[in-house]
Scaffold this motif. Structure first.
Motif, PDB file in Angstrom:
ATOM      1  N   ARG A 261      -3.141 -13.167  -5.012  1.00 29.02           N
ATOM      2  CA  ARG A 261      -2.824 -12.192  -3.956  1.00 29.02           C
ATOM      3  C   ARG A 261      -3.933 -11.180  -3.741  1.00 29.02           C
ATOM      4  NH1 ARG A 261       2.460  -9.325  -5.404  1.00 29.02           N
ATOM      5  NH2 ARG A 261       2.307  -8.498  -3.304  1.00 29.02           N
ATOM      6  N   GLY A 262      -4.875 -11.073  -4.630  1.00 26.83           N
ATOM      7  CA  GLY A 262      -5.960 -10.116  -4.476  1.00 26.83           C
ATOM      8  C   GLY A 262      -5.498  -8.707  -4.795  1.00 26.83           C
ATOM      9  N   ALA A 263      -6.360  -7.722  -4.489  1.00 28.92           N
ATOM     10  CA  ALA A 263      -6.089  -6.332  -4.853  1.00 28.92           C
ATOM     11  C   ALA A 263      -5.605  -5.486  -3.682  1.00 28.92           C
ATOM     12  CB  ALA A 263      -7.363  -5.705  -5.429  1.00 28.92           C
ATOM     13  N   ARG A 264      -5.642  -6.030  -2.480  1.00 22.13           N
ATOM     14  CA  ARG A 264      -5.334  -5.227  -1.295  1.00 22.13           C
ATOM     15  C   ARG A 264      -3.846  -5.280  -0.966  1.00 22.13           C
ATOM     16  NH1 ARG A 264      -9.894  -6.838   3.042  1.00 22.13           N
ATOM     17  NH2 ARG A 264      -8.615  -8.713   3.134  1.00 22.13           N
ATOM     18  N   ARG A 265      -3.274  -4.096  -0.715  1.00 23.68           N
ATOM     19  CA  ARG A 265      -1.852  -4.000  -0.384  1.00 23.68           C
ATOM     20  C   ARG A 265      -1.625  -2.900   0.639  1.00 23.68           C
ATOM     21  NH1 ARG A 265      -2.254  -7.474  -3.610  1.00 23.68           N
ATOM     22  NH2 ARG A 265      -1.007  -7.985  -5.426  1.00 23.68           N
ATOM     23  N   ILE A 266      -0.517  -3.018   1.338  1.00 24.15           N
ATOM     24  CA  ILE A 266       0.027  -1.919   2.123  1.00 24.15           C
ATOM     25  C   ILE A 266       1.367  -1.589   1.500  1.00 24.15           C
ATOM     26  CG2 ILE A 266       1.000  -1.223   4.348  1.00 24.15           C
ATOM     27  CD1 ILE A 266      -1.144  -2.893   5.720  1.00 24.15           C
ATOM     28  N   VAL A 267       1.586  -0.309   1.241  1.00 21.00           N
ATOM     29  CA  VAL A 267       2.852   0.169   0.698  1.00 21.00           C
ATOM     30  C   VAL A 267       3.452   1.108   1.736  1.00 21.00           C
ATOM     31  CG1 VAL A 267       3.972   1.485  -1.154  1.00 21.00           C
ATOM     32  CG2 VAL A 267       2.040  -0.024  -1.688  1.00 21.00           C
ATOM     33  N   CYS A 268       4.684   0.803   2.139  1.00 27.61           N
ATOM     34  CA  CYS A 268       5.371   1.633   3.134  1.00 27.61           C
ATOM     35  C   CYS A 268       6.624   2.230   2.527  1.00 27.61           C
ATOM     36  CB  CYS A 268       5.763   0.814   4.359  1.00 27.61           C
ATOM     37  SG  CYS A 268       4.354   0.233   5.318  1.00 27.61           S
ATOM     38  N   GLY A 269       6.931   3.446   2.943  1.00 27.06           N
ATOM     39  CA  GLY A 269       8.129   4.121   2.475  1.00 27.06           C
ATOM     40  C   GLY A 269       9.067   4.411   3.624  1.00 27.06           C
ATOM     41  N   GLY A 270      10.347   4.284   3.330  1.00 23.12           N
ATOM     42  CA  GLY A 270      11.361   4.590   4.331  1.00 23.12           C
ATOM     43  C   GLY A 270      12.647   3.858   4.044  1.00 23.12           C
ATOM     44  N   ARG A 271      13.676   4.267   4.715  1.00 20.42           N
ATOM     45  CA  ARG A 271      14.991   3.646   4.521  1.00 20.42           C
ATOM     46  C   ARG A 271      15.082   2.289   5.211  1.00 20.42           C
ATOM     47  NH1 ARG A 271      17.685   7.536   2.032  1.00 20.42           N
ATOM     48  NH2 ARG A 271      17.380   9.691   2.621  1.00 20.42           N
ATOM     49  N   GLU A 272      14.365   2.120   6.316  1.00 16.47           N
ATOM     50  CA  GLU A 272      14.355   0.860   7.048  1.00 16.47           C
ATOM     51  C   GLU A 272      12.942   0.295   7.015  1.00 16.47           C
ATOM     52  OE1 GLU A 272      16.324   0.810  10.886  1.00 16.47           O
ATOM     53  OE2 GLU A 272      17.154   2.784  10.417  1.00 16.47           O
ATOM     54  N   PRO A 273      12.748  -0.878   6.398  1.00 12.38           N
ATOM     55  CA  PRO A 273      11.397  -1.427   6.262  1.00 12.38           C
ATOM     56  C   PRO A 273      10.638  -1.566   7.581  1.00 12.38           C
ATOM     57  CG  PRO A 273      12.907  -2.613   4.842  1.00 12.38           C
ATOM     58  CD  PRO A 273      13.743  -1.682   5.696  1.00 12.38           C
ATOM     59  N   GLN A 274      11.311  -1.866   8.672  1.00 15.88           N
ATOM     60  CA  GLN A 274      10.630  -2.049   9.949  1.00 15.88           C
ATOM     61  C   GLN A 274      10.358  -0.725  10.681  1.00 15.88           C
ATOM     62  OE1 GLN A 274      13.331  -5.666  10.911  1.00 15.88           O
ATOM     63  NE2 GLN A 274      11.659  -5.690  12.383  1.00 15.88           N
TER      64      GLN A 274
ATOM     65  N   GLY B 290       7.499  -7.268   0.721  1.00 16.86           N
ATOM     66  CA  GLY B 290       8.769  -6.599   0.993  1.00 16.86           C
ATOM     67  C   GLY B 290       9.522  -6.222  -0.271  1.00 16.86           C
ATOM     68  N   SER B 291       8.944  -6.555  -1.433  1.00 17.64           N
ATOM     69  CA  SER B 291       9.614  -6.198  -2.687  1.00 17.64           C
ATOM     70  C   SER B 291       9.413  -4.709  -2.981  1.00 17.64           C
ATOM     71  CB  SER B 291       9.105  -7.055  -3.848  1.00 17.64           C
ATOM     72  OG  SER B 291       7.739  -6.836  -4.065  1.00 17.64           O
ATOM     73  N   VAL B 292      10.276  -4.184  -3.822  1.00 19.79           N
ATOM     74  CA  VAL B 292      10.235  -2.756  -4.157  1.00 19.79           C
ATOM     75  C   VAL B 292       8.961  -2.434  -4.923  1.00 19.79           C
ATOM     76  CG1 VAL B 292      11.354  -0.934  -5.518  1.00 19.79           C
ATOM     77  CG2 VAL B 292      12.743  -2.481  -4.124  1.00 19.79           C
TER      78      VAL B 292
ATOM     79  N   TYR C  80       0.156  -5.097   8.731  1.00 18.87           N
ATOM     80  CA  TYR C  80       0.864  -3.931   9.277  1.00 18.87           C
ATOM     81  C   TYR C  80       1.741  -4.348  10.461  1.00 18.87           C
ATOM     82  CZ  TYR C  80       1.676   0.777  11.035  1.00 18.87           C
ATOM     83  OH  TYR C  80       2.268   1.944  11.470  1.00 18.87           O
ATOM     84  N   GLY C  81       1.200  -5.154  11.347  1.00 14.08           N
ATOM     85  CA  GLY C  81       1.984  -5.635  12.487  1.00 14.08           C
ATOM     86  C   GLY C  81       3.194  -6.441  12.042  1.00 14.08           C
ATOM     87  N   ARG C  82       3.022  -7.251  11.021  1.00 17.16           N
ATOM     88  CA  ARG C  82       4.141  -8.053  10.499  1.00 17.16           C
ATOM     89  C   ARG C  82       5.207  -7.172   9.852  1.00 17.16           C
ATOM     90  NH1 ARG C  82       0.823 -13.268   8.083  1.00 17.16           N
ATOM     91  NH2 ARG C  82       0.395 -14.158  10.144  1.00 17.16           N
ATOM     92  N   ILE C  83       4.789  -6.086   9.223  1.00 22.32           N
ATOM     93  CA  ILE C  83       5.762  -5.159   8.628  1.00 22.32           C
ATOM     94  C   ILE C  83       6.676  -4.622   9.722  1.00 22.32           C
ATOM     95  CG2 ILE C  83       6.033  -2.892   7.518  1.00 22.32           C
ATOM     96  CD1 ILE C  83       3.337  -3.543   6.043  1.00 22.32           C
ATOM     97  N   LEU C  84       6.086  -4.189  10.823  1.00 25.49           N
ATOM     98  CA  LEU C  84       6.869  -3.610  11.914  1.00 25.49           C
ATOM     99  C   LEU C  84       7.758  -4.641  12.602  1.00 25.49           C
ATOM    100  CD1 LEU C  84       4.254  -1.191  13.519  1.00 25.49           C
ATOM    101  CD2 LEU C  84       5.923  -0.727  11.714  1.00 25.49           C
TER     102      LEU C  84
ATOM    103  N   GLY D  90      13.389   2.112  -4.626  1.00 24.35           N
ATOM    104  CA  GLY D  90      13.744   1.334  -3.452  1.00 24.35           C
ATOM    105  C   GLY D  90      13.194   1.909  -2.159  1.00 24.35           C
ATOM    106  N   TYR D  91      12.665   3.134  -2.228  1.00 28.89           N
ATOM    107  CA  TYR D  91      12.123   3.768  -1.026  1.00 28.89           C
ATOM    108  C   TYR D  91      10.832   3.073  -0.569  1.00 28.89           C
ATOM    109  CZ  TYR D  91      10.241   7.441   2.004  1.00 28.89           C
ATOM    110  OH  TYR D  91       9.734   8.139   3.067  1.00 28.89           O
ATOM    111  N   TYR D  92       9.964   2.721  -1.528  1.00 35.99           N
ATOM    112  CA  TYR D  92       8.692   2.092  -1.200  1.00 35.99           C
ATOM    113  C   TYR D  92       8.787   0.573  -1.327  1.00 35.99           C
ATOM    114  CZ  TYR D  92       6.513   6.707  -1.622  1.00 35.99           C
ATOM    115  OH  TYR D  92       6.169   8.028  -1.456  1.00 35.99           O
ATOM    116  N   ARG D  93       8.114  -0.113  -0.398  1.00 33.64           N
ATOM    117  CA  ARG D  93       8.009  -1.572  -0.441  1.00 33.64           C
ATOM    118  C   ARG D  93       6.541  -1.937  -0.288  1.00 33.64           C
ATOM    119  NH1 ARG D  93      12.727  -3.846  -0.785  1.00 33.64           N
ATOM    120  NH2 ARG D  93      14.542  -2.639  -0.213  1.00 33.64           N
ATOM    121  N   GLU D  94       6.137  -3.032  -0.940  1.00 33.60           N
ATOM    122  CA  GLU D  94       4.736  -3.434  -0.905  1.00 33.60           C
ATOM    123  C   GLU D  94       4.546  -4.756  -0.174  1.00 33.60           C
ATOM    124  OE1 GLU D  94       2.823  -5.358  -4.431  1.00 33.60           O
ATOM    125  OE2 GLU D  94       4.485  -4.374  -5.475  1.00 33.60           O
ATOM    126  N   TYR D  95       3.358  -4.882   0.424  1.00 32.50           N
ATOM    127  CA  TYR D  95       3.016  -6.058   1.211  1.00 32.50           C
ATOM    128  C   TYR D  95       1.577  -6.452   0.915  1.00 32.50           C
ATOM    129  CZ  TYR D  95       7.127  -4.399   3.662  1.00 32.50           C
ATOM    130  OH  TYR D  95       8.386  -3.955   3.947  1.00 32.50           O
TER     131      TYR D  95
END
Length: 139
Positions: free
Chosen positions: A106-119, A75-77, A60-64, A91-96
């Motif tokens: 990569r395992g099963a754990r992800r964070i998915v964030c939505g927004g126009r600006e990834p950071q 960071g992919s869609v 999460y910190g790296r996403i920001l 393109g709204y959602y990106r996964e990490y």
């Protein structure tokens, strides 16, 4: 002349207020983000940032910060094919990836964030079961 100018200022202010009220009550409100807080999306269990696994907090910190990330796919869609997250344009959602210590992939754990600006995401969600369920991250 002064009266006409005052009326114009009043009308402009009224139009801005009505526009803001519409934005906050319409489905388009999901695209709006106050800079100081993420939106709360109804229908999702919340998970506090402090309750994420340690590697989740790191991701999460790296996403920001915009990186660095552990996987080339970060960071992919995210296509939202499961249709669990609110519907948005492609393109709204990106996964990490949230690193899973015992996983060889990569395992099963992800964070998915939505927004126009990834950071500056509108909202972020955590899944520990590879997209079968999501909890909204509350910073």
């Amino acid at each position: 002349m002064l009266k006409a100018a005052a009326a114009k200022v009043y009308q402009t202010g009224l139009a801005l207020m009505l526009g803001a009220a519409f934005a906050l009550t319409s489905p388009a409100a999901l695209a709006f983000k106050a800079p100081e807080a993420q939106l709360t999306v109804p229908g999702f269990e919340a998970i506090a940032l402090d309750d994420l696994p340690r590697d989740g907090r790191t991701t999460y910190g790296r996403i920001l910060k915009g990186g660095p990330f552990s996987s080339d796919k970060d960071g992919s869609v995210f296509g939202n094919r499961e249709r669990i997250l609110p519907r948005q344009s492609r393109g709204y959602y990106r996964e990490y990836t949230v690193r899973t210590p015992v996983a060889r992939n990569r395992g099963a754990r992800r964070i998915v964030c939505g927004g126009r600006e990834p950071q500056l995401p509108d909202a972020c969600f955590y899944t520990g079961d590879h997209y079968n369920s999501f909890q909204q991250i509350v910073p």
